[in-house]
Design an enzyme around this catalytic site. Sequence first.
Site, mmCIF file in Angstrom:
data_model
loop_
_atom_site.group_PDB
_atom_site.id
_atom_site.type_symbol
_atom_site.label_atom_id
_atom_site.label_comp_id
_atom_site.label_asym_id
_atom_site.label_seq_id
_atom_site.Cartn_x
_atom_site.Cartn_y
_atom_site.Cartn_z
ATOM 1 N NE ARG A 53 36.860 37.011 47.401
ATOM 2 C CZ ARG A 53 36.986 36.456 48.577
ATOM 3 N NH1 ARG A 53 35.912 36.148 49.293
ATOM 4 N NH2 ARG A 53 38.164 36.183 49.105
ATOM 5 N N GLY A 54 37.385 33.680 46.039
ATOM 6 C CA GLY A 54 37.844 32.726 47.049
ATOM 7 C C GLY A 54 37.843 31.338 46.416
ATOM 8 C CB ALA A 55 40.473 28.755 46.270
ATOM 9 N NE ARG A 90 39.883 35.538 40.045
ATOM 10 C CZ ARG A 90 39.996 35.873 41.321
ATOM 11 N NH1 ARG A 90 38.998 35.653 42.162
ATOM 12 N NH2 ARG A 90 41.098 36.430 41.783
ATOM 13 C CD GLN A 202 40.414 40.589 47.782
ATOM 14 O OE1 GLN A 202 41.242 41.425 48.146
ATOM 15 N NE2 GLN A 202 40.541 39.925 46.658
ATOM 16 C CG ASP A 243 43.808 31.563 45.998
ATOM 17 O OD1 ASP A 243 44.325 32.194 46.946
ATOM 18 O OD2 ASP A 243 42.652 31.775 45.596
ATOM 19 C CG ASN A 253 46.438 32.975 50.350
ATOM 20 O OD1 ASN A 253 45.352 32.542 49.941
ATOM 21 N ND2 ASN A 253 46.506 33.825 51.361
ATOM 22 C CE LYS A 254 43.800 37.994 46.446
ATOM 23 N NZ LYS A 254 43.654 38.151 44.979
HETATM 24 O O1 MRU Z 1 41.211 37.067 44.528
HETATM 25 P P1 MRU Z 1 40.377 36.343 45.532
HETATM 26 O O2 MRU Z 1 39.555 37.228 46.400
HETATM 27 O O3 MRU Z 1 39.568 35.223 44.907
HETATM 28 O O4 MRU Z 1 41.477 35.665 46.446
HETATM 29 C C1 MRU Z 1 41.101 34.909 47.563
HETATM 30 C C2 MRU Z 1 42.242 34.475 48.381
HETATM 31 O O5 MRU Z 1 43.392 34.655 48.069
HETATM 32 C C3 MRU Z 1 41.915 33.711 49.567
HETATM 33 O O6 MRU Z 1 42.724 34.067 50.628
HETATM 34 C C4 MRU Z 1 42.100 32.259 49.163
HETATM 35 O O7 MRU Z 1 41.330 32.000 48.012
HETATM 36 C C5 MRU Z 1 41.683 31.332 50.144
HETATM 37 S S1 MRU Z 1 39.970 31.148 50.054
HETATM 38 C C6 MRU Z 1 39.426 30.200 51.328
#
Ligand code: MRU
Length: 358
Positions: A53-55, A90, A202, A243, A253-254
């Site tokens: 996960r993470g963009a 996603r 996370q 993201d 973002n999250k």
């Molecule tokens: O749902 P996730 O864990 O994929 O979300 C990740 C985030 O929101 C991160 O903060 C974001 O992707 C930045 S990743 C460098």
Amino acid sequence: MLIDGARRQSIWPDPEGEGVFILDQTLLPHAVATVLLRDLADAARAIKDMQVRGAPLIGVTAAFGLALALRADSSDAGMAKAAEVLRATRPTAVNLAWALARMTEFLQQMPDELRRDAAFAFARHLAEKDIACNEAIGDHGLALIRAAAEKRNGAPVRILTHCNAGWLATVDWGTATAPIYKAQAAGVPLHVFVDETRPRNQGASLTAFELGQQRVPHTLIVDNAGGHLMQRGEIDLAIVGADRIAANGDVCNKIGTYLKALAARDCGLPFYVAAPVSTLDPALAEGGLIPIEERAQEEVTIMPGLAANGEVVAVRIAPKDTPARNPGFDVTPARLVSGIITEKGVFEASKEALAGLA
Ligand code: MRU
């Protein structure tokens, strides 16, 4: 970055050529386990189930997933179908579509029979590029942390971060954490406040894990504590990831990022976003157009954790059948963002400043 003192990345091709290895992030921090992705279905599942996960990491995994798919069918139709499967995993992080578009553009120029090897080589190139971008983000962000350090007269710079925009969210270095790791290496004293980041935590399970492994001083806080610490003068700046960033500088973002940005503005604190330019989406005029992932209600009502007997268990924290709502991301308006730290430098969050960057 390090796990148990050994250098690791979040994704790497199998040297035997069987597929691509990932760290299963759903098991962290309680177990460090690798998983071999052998085909398109494995890659799509790993993204959807958030083993990765993470963009930026989602994007690189999708690139390798497409390469795995082409081993079975490297025709134009096969490539388009595989890209569609991966794109549907996603919706919010634009790096997924970005990586698939780069792969497809590159591979479409060549005959089917050359695509198999070329796809792996190009996915590897995207992975290496991600590392280089994040390291450059680290260098640009370091200057901002140094500026904050000057005001602290030798006391640690106190940085708030949200979710995991660390090396586990990328191939290496991270986005929000790259300036932190660079500052640590440069001997700038710092302390990171880590939002736990409900509902999937996370921050607690991944950011606290990687900062601990890297020996960066840090403290875990509940999501609602950030504003209070800012008001009390216990935070100097915030750095978060992204993201997707719309053309006007609105940052997705999250979930919970927006509230931290509001609190930072109210307290007169800088609120930085660290992201590679592949996270910019110039096709979307403003943040309200960004698709927001709605996730399962059970992520809100049921929480996994390590029991005293060493087993990972899931416990219900709300009455049975309580309805829950679970938007995974929110949008922070550009006016609340002090700057966007990219591999090309630090930019104002505005249409004018971001034009032509992506
Ligand atoms: O749902 P996730 O864990 O994929 O979300 C990740 C985030 O929101 C991160 O903060 C974001 O992707 C930045 S990743 C460098």
